[in-house]
Design a protein around this motif. Structure first.
Motif, PDB file in Angstrom:
ATOM      1  N   UNK A 440       0.840  -1.197   0.000  1.00 36.26           N
ATOM      2  CA  UNK A 440       0.000   0.000   0.000  1.00 36.26           C
ATOM      3  C   UNK A 440       0.872   1.244   0.000  1.00 36.26           C
ATOM      4  N   UNK A 441       0.584   2.165  -0.883  1.00 34.97           N
ATOM      5  CA  UNK A 441       1.327   3.414  -0.935  1.00 34.97           C
ATOM      6  C   UNK A 441       1.012   4.267   0.300  1.00 34.97           C
ATOM      7  N   UNK A 442       2.055   4.804   0.918  1.00 35.89           N
ATOM      8  CA  UNK A 442       1.879   5.632   2.101  1.00 35.89           C
ATOM      9  C   UNK A 442       2.248   4.923   3.385  1.00 35.89           C
ATOM     10  N   UNK A 443       1.816   3.686   3.558  1.00 35.06           N
ATOM     11  CA  UNK A 443       2.170   2.887   4.731  1.00 35.06           C
ATOM     12  C   UNK A 443       2.021   1.425   4.352  1.00 35.06           C
ATOM     13  N   UNK A 444       3.135   0.746   4.198  1.00 36.04           N
ATOM     14  CA  UNK A 444       3.120  -0.663   3.813  1.00 36.04           C
ATOM     15  C   UNK A 444       2.767  -1.516   5.028  1.00 36.04           C
ATOM     16  N   UNK A 524      12.954  -5.576  18.856  1.00 36.56           N
ATOM     17  CA  UNK A 524      12.317  -6.540  17.970  1.00 36.56           C
ATOM     18  C   UNK A 524      11.456  -5.938  16.867  1.00 36.56           C
ATOM     19  N   UNK A 525      11.302  -4.608  16.821  1.00 39.91           N
ATOM     20  CA  UNK A 525      10.470  -4.032  15.762  1.00 39.91           C
ATOM     21  C   UNK A 525      11.068  -4.328  14.396  1.00 39.91           C
ATOM     22  N   UNK A 526      10.206  -4.701  13.456  1.00 43.82           N
ATOM     23  CA  UNK A 526      10.634  -4.944  12.089  1.00 43.82           C
ATOM     24  C   UNK A 526       9.495  -4.596  11.139  1.00 43.82           C
ATOM     25  N   UNK A 527       9.833  -3.916  10.055  1.00 41.94           N
ATOM     26  CA  UNK A 527       8.821  -3.528   9.082  1.00 41.94           C
ATOM     27  C   UNK A 527       9.507  -3.063   7.816  1.00 41.94           C
ATOM     28  N   UNK A 528       8.705  -2.872   6.789  1.00 40.99           N
ATOM     29  CA  UNK A 528       9.154  -2.247   5.555  1.00 40.99           C
ATOM     30  C   UNK A 528       8.274  -1.036   5.315  1.00 40.99           C
ATOM     31  N   UNK A 529       8.885   0.102   5.009  1.00 39.03           N
ATOM     32  CA  UNK A 529       8.126   1.330   4.840  1.00 39.03           C
ATOM     33  C   UNK A 529       8.716   2.149   3.705  1.00 39.03           C
ATOM     34  N   UNK A 530       7.890   3.033   3.148  1.00 43.40           N
ATOM     35  CA  UNK A 530       8.338   3.981   2.130  1.00 43.40           C
ATOM     36  C   UNK A 530       8.874   5.212   2.842  1.00 43.40           C
ATOM     37  N   UNK A 531      10.163   5.470   2.717  1.00 42.08           N
ATOM     38  CA  UNK A 531      10.820   6.577   3.407  1.00 42.08           C
ATOM     39  C   UNK A 531      11.300   7.592   2.380  1.00 42.08           C
ATOM     40  N   UNK A 532      11.077   8.879   2.671  1.00 45.76           N
ATOM     41  CA  UNK A 532      11.523   9.952   1.791  1.00 45.76           C
ATOM     42  C   UNK A 532      12.994  10.248   2.076  1.00 45.76           C
ATOM     43  N   UNK A 533      13.842  10.192   1.064  1.00 55.06           N
ATOM     44  CA  UNK A 533      15.246  10.532   1.184  1.00 55.06           C
ATOM     45  C   UNK A 533      15.629  11.426   0.020  1.00 55.06           C
ATOM     46  N   UNK A 534      15.962  12.692   0.342  1.00 53.14           N
ATOM     47  CA  UNK A 534      16.295  13.675  -0.695  1.00 53.14           C
ATOM     48  C   UNK A 534      15.210  13.761  -1.766  1.00 53.14           C
TER      49      UNK A 534
END
Length: 801
Positions: A440-444, A524-534
Motif C-alpha cells: 500500500x502506498x503511504x504505509x506498507x 524486535x520491531x521490524x517492518x518495511x516502509x516507504x521513506x523519503x530521502x532527498x
C-alpha cells in the motif's frame, strides 16, 4: 470528521440539566489554594511523609488540574508543555504513526528517558516506536494523552535523575499523574474551538478556518461506605484535521495536494479511581482506564505522473491516509496499611496498548486497477504486568526523623507484531515491473515475516533512606538493583541533600547514576516502509539488531543506556514570593538510536546484502551515542492580593540548556568501506532539535467572579537539519514568542464561562523556502516546539456541583 449537530445539542442539554442543585464553583479534588501559590504535599522524589514542593530535596513542579485547564487544549501533553519550560511537545506531521502518538520530551532528552507514573505506579509505554524523522526518533514512550485531564487532581514533575528510586527510564526525571480522589461533587465541561489563521507559505498565502475541536468531559465523586470513594471520569474529543502545506509544483496547475498538519481524531476515554477502608489501618484501592482513539493522518501525496499511480483509479493522483486505532487499557489494584509499625503497600497493575494500522485512499500499483484502495496493515501490541511491594517507616532521630523505605518489584513485558492483509505488503500480478513499489502506498502493511511475539521479565529491589537531622539538614540516599532476562543485571545509586541556611533560603543538590533498558519495541520491531530521502521514495526495512541483515551491516545486541546526573540549586521563599534555581549536568553513555538508512547505492556489498529482502535500504537500532546535557531551570512566583483590584499571581519560569553529542557509534561490520551509522542530521537533531531556551511568563488575575490568564512563551531557535553536509538544507524555526489569553466569568458560583485564544498573534515558525520544498508538502519545520497551526480560538463552559 465533522462534529455532528446532535453532539452539540446533547452537550447543551447535559449542561442545562446539570445546573440545578449546584453548591459551589470549586471542583472537589482540586487542592485548595494549589493554583494560588500555597504549598502542597508531594509524593514524587521522596518517600518521607509531609514534604512540600518547596521543602523537597529535589526540584518538583506541582501542576493542578485547574492550571492545566486554563487554556484551549485538553490534551495533557500539550497542556504540560504550555506551562512547563522543561517539557516540549512537538506536533510532528507526515511521520506515519507518530502523527497520532506524539511523544513529549523533558529537558531536551529522548521521550523514553522520562519515567511516567500513575499514582506512583509505573505506566505502560505505547506499542509504537518512532522510526521516522521526528524529534524522539527511535524512542518508544508513554502516550501522555491516553489519560484525560478531567481525571487528574494534579501532575508532579520531578526534574532530577531518579533511576535508583524508581527504576529504568528515569534519566531525565519523572512525571507522576495523580488521579482525582472525591467521594462527592462533580463537574461537566464542554469546549469548542477552531484555528482561524493566515498561512504564509513560500509559494502563496491563504486563510484557513479548520481544526474544529469539540470536547466534553465530566467527573463524579461517589461515596463508598462511610469513608470510601469512587471517582468516575469521562471525556469525548472530536478534532478535525488541519492543513498547512504549500502549493505542489510537480503538476500543472500547481495546487495544494498535501494535508500537512494535525490528524483527524475521534476518541473517548473512561477512568475510575477508588479507595475503601479495610478496618482502622488498612485501605483497598484501585483504578482503571480505557481509551479508544481513531486517528487519521496524511502521507505524502502522489501526483498523477507518479510511477505508482494508477490513472484509471486516480486520474488526478492521490493522497494516502494513514489510520491508527489505539486501544489503551490501564488497571491497578492494591492494599496499603500498617504492619508492625511499617507502612506497607502491595499492588499489581496491568497495561496494554494495541495500535491497528490501515492505509486509506491508496493503492498497490502492482495490482493495477484491481487493487484495493483501503488496506488493513496489521497491528502492534505492547503489554506490561507489574507487582510491587513497598515498605517504609519513620524513626526518631534526635530532633529530626529517619525514613527508611525498601521494596521489590516484578515486571513482565510482552510485544507483538500482527501481519496485515496480503495486498498491503505483497507484489501483485504486475510485480515483475521493478519500477513499481510493493504494498500500500503511504504505509506498507506488516508482513508475516515481520510477526513477533516476545516477552521478558525483570526483578528489582531498592533501599531508600532519608534523614532529616533537624530543621536545617536533610540527607537522602538510595540504591537499586535490577535483573533483566534479556541483558542481565544493572545497579544504580543516588545521594542527595538539602541545607536550609535560613527560614527563607535553602541549598539542595544530588548526584546519581541512572539507566534505561532497551525496550522490546527497539529490540524486535521490524517492518518495511516507504521513506523519503532527498525527495525520493525508498523501500526501507527496519530490522532487529541481531537479525542476519542487521548483523551484516554492523548491528549487535543492545545494551542498556547509562547516565550520571549532577544537580545543584537553591530555594528562596518570603511571603508571597518564591524562587527556585536548579542547575544540572547529565552525561548519558551507550544511548540507543536508530541507525541511518543504509542504501543499496552505498556499495555493491550493501546491495548484495539487501537484494534478497526486496528493499533499497535498511536500518536497525544501535548503542554508542554519548551525550552531555547542561542546563538550569528557574521558577519564580509572586502572589499579591489587593484590597480593591483583585489578586495577582505572577509566574516566570525558564529552562536554559545545552546538549552536545560527544561520541557516535561506529560500525562493527566487515564491509569495506564501512557504512555510516550515525550522521550529521541525527547529531544535530539531538543537539538542536528542541529549544535551548524556553521562557514562560504568566499572570493570573481574579476579582470576584472574574478571572483572566495571560501567558507569553519565548522559544529559542530550533534546527530541523537537512541532508546536505554544508547545512544549506537545514530548516530553522527562528526565535518566537507565543501569546495566550483567556478570560473567565463565574455565574452564581456555579457555571463558569471562558473564552480564549492560544497563539493570539498567529505566530508561525519560519517558512520552508520553495527551493527546499520541491513537493510543497512541509511548508514549515515540523520540529517546531509550538507547532505550525496558527491562532486557535475557543470557548468553554463548565458546571460544578
Amino acid at each position: 470528521m465533522p462534529i455532528h449537530p446532535k453532539i452539540r445539542l446533547a452537550a447543551s442539554v447535559a449542561l442545562i440539566v446539570a445546573t440545578p442543585g449546584i453548591a459551589h464553583a470549586e471542583q472537589a479534588g482540586d487542592p485548595p489554594g494549589a493554583s494560588s501559590g500555597e504549598d502542597v504535599i508531594v509524593v514524587t522524589g521522596t518517600r518521607a511523609a509531609g514534604r512540600t514542593r518547596l521543602d523537597s530535596v529535589s526540584p518538583v513542579d506541582v501542576l493542578t488540574a485547574s492550571t492545566l485547564r486554563q487554556q484551549g487544549t485538553t490534551e495533557v501533553a500539550e497542556a504540560l508543555s504550555s506551562i512547563t519550560p522543561s517539557i516540549d511537545f512537538p506536533r510532528a506531521a507526515v511521520v506515519d504513526g507518530t502523527d497520532s502518538v506524539r511523544p513529549a520530551t523533558l529537558r531536551g532528552l529522548s521521550p523514553d528517558q522520562t519515567l511516567v507514573l500513575i499514582n506512583n505506579v509505573r505506566g505502560h509505554s505505547s506499542a509504537l516506536v518512532n522510526v521516522n524523522g521526528s524529534v524522539g526518533r527511535g524512542s518508544s514512550a508513554v502516550d501522555l494523552n491516553t489519560i484525560p485531564g478531567v481525571a487528574l487532581d494534579r501532575i508532579e514533575v520531578l526534574r532530577d535523575g531518579a533511576s535508583a528510586q524508581y527504576g529504568s527510564d528515569a534519566i531525565a526525571g519523572v512525571i507522576n499523574l495523580r488521579l482525582r480522589e472525591a467521594r462527592s461533587g462533580g463537574g461537566l465541561n464542554a469546549s469548542i474551538g477552531q484555528y482561524r489563521t493566515t498561512i504564509d507559505a513560500a509559494r502563496g498565502s491563504r486563510d484557513a478556518h479548520d481544526g474544529e475541536t469539540f470536547t466534553i468531559s465530566g467527573w463524579q465523586g461517589l461515596a463508598l461506605g462511610q469513608d470510601g470513594f469512587l471517582t468516575l471520569s469521562a471525556e469525548y474529543l472530536n478534532r478535525n484535521p488541519t492543513s498547512r502545506g504549500d502549493l505542489d509544483p510537480r503538476a500543472t496547475p500547481a495546487k495544494l495536494r498535501s494535508r500537512f498538519g494535525d490528524p483527524d481524531v475521534e476518541q473517548y476515554t473512561l477512568y475510575a479511581n477508588a479507595g475503601v477502608p479495610l478496618g482502622e489501618d488498612w485501605q483497598l484501592y484501585g483504578w482503571g482506564g480505557y481509551q479508544h482513539r481513531d486517528s487519521v493522518s496524511a502521507a505524502f501525496p502522489r501526483v498523477p505522473s507518479n510511477a505508482n499511480n494508477v490513472a484509471s483509479v486516480y486520474p488526478d493522483g492521490f493522497l494516502p491516509l494513514i489510520g491508527v486505532k489505539s486501544k489503551d487499557l490501564t488497571l491497578a489494584a492494591g492494599v496499603r496499611g500498617d504492619i508492625g509499625g511499617w507502612n506497607l503497600d502491595l499492588n499489581v497493575s496491568y497495561g496494554r496498548n494495541r495500535l491497528d494500522f490501515s492505509t486509506l485512499d491508496s493503492i498497490n500499483a502492482t495490482y493495477g486497477a484491481a487493487s484495493p484502495t483501503a488496506f488493513d496493515d496489521g497491528a502492534l501490541i505492547y503489554n506490561q504486568f507489574i507487582t510491587g511491594l513497598d515498605l517504609n517507616r519513620e524513626y526518631g532521630l534526635g530532633d529530626g526523623t529517619l525514613t527508611v523505605a525498601a521494596g521489590v518489584e516484578y515486571r513482565r513485558e510482552g510485544y507483538e507484531i500482527v501481519a496485515g492483509q496480503h495486498e498491503s505488503y505483497d507484489r501483485g500480478p504486475l510485480g515483475g515491473n521493478t519500477a513499481l513499489a510493493s504494498g500500500a502506498q503511504g504505509f506498507i502493511g506488516f508482513q508475516p515475516a515481520n510477526e513477533v511475539d516476545v516477552s521478558r521479565d525483570n526483578l528489582s529491589a531498592y533501599l531508600d533512606v532519608e534523614a532529616k537531622f533537624n530543621d536545617r539538614l536533610t540527607i537522602a540516599a538510595a540504591i537499586r538493583g535490577e535483573s533483566y532476562s534479556d541483558f542481565g543485571e544493572t545497579a544504580t545509586a543516588k545521594l542527595s541533600g538539602r541545607y536550609d541556611a535560613t527560614d527563607w533560603f535553602a541549598l539542595r543538590g544530588a548526584v546519581s547514576t541512572g539507566f534505561r533498558a532497551p525496550s522490546l519495541q527497539q529490540s524486535f520491531f521490524t517492518s518495511t516502509a516507504s521513506v523519503i530521502s532527498n525527495g525520493n521514495l525508498l523501500e526501507t526495512g527496519t530490522y532487529p539488531t541481531t537479525s542476519p541483515i542487521a548483523a551484516a551491516l554492523g548491528g549487535r545486541a543492545l545494551d542498556p543506556e547509562k547516565s550520571t546526573n549532577y544537580s545543584l540549586g537553591f530555594v528562596v521563599r518570603s511571603g508571597g514570593f518564591e524562587l527556585t534555581v536548579d542547575g544540572y549536568h547529565i552525561r548519558i553513555r551507550d544511548q540507543l538510536a536508530l541507525s541511518e538508512n543504509i542504501q543499496a547505492s552505498f556499495s555493491q556489498a550493501v546491495a548484495d546484502i539487501l537484494a534478497p529482502f526486496g528493499v533499497q535500504a535498511a536500518r536497525f537500532f544501535i548503542n554508542g551515542v554519548t551525550t552531555q546535557t547542561k542546563g538550569v531551570d528557574i521558577v519564580a512566583r509572586y502572589r499579591q492580593p489587593t484590597a480593591g483590584a483583585g489578586t495577582f499571581d505572577f509566574t516566570l519560569a525558564a529552562n536554559f540548556s545545552d546538549i552536545a553529542v560527544k561520541k557516535v557509534p561506529t560500525t562493527t561490520s566487515t564491509l569495506n568501506p564501512a557504512p555510516t551509522l550515525f550522521n550529521r542530521q541525527r547529531i544535530l537533531t539531538i543537539e538542536q532539535g528542541t529549544p535551548r531556551t524556553k521562557v514562560v511568563g504568566s499572570v493570573d488575575w481574579s476579582l470576584g467572579d472574574l478571572g483572566v490568564t495571560g501567558r507569553a512563551t519565548y522559544y529559542g531557535d530550533v534546527n530541523q537539519p537537512g541532508t546536505l553536509v554544508d547545512g544549506s538544507a537545514d530548516l530553522h524555526t527562528g526565535k518566537k514568542v507565543i501569546a495566550d489569553l483567556e478570560a473567565r466569568y463565574t455565574i452564581a458560583k456555579r457555571v463558569t464561562l471562558a473564552i480564549g485564544a492560544d497563539n493570539l498573534f498567529d505566530t508561525y515558525p519560519r517558512q520552508v523556502p520553495a527551493s527546499l520544498n520541491s513537493t510543497g508538502v512541509t511548508a514549515f519545520p515540523f520540529y517546531s516546539p509550538f507547532g505550525f497551526n496558527g491562532r486557535f480560538l475557543y470557548a468553554r463552559v463548565g458546571v460544578n456541583w
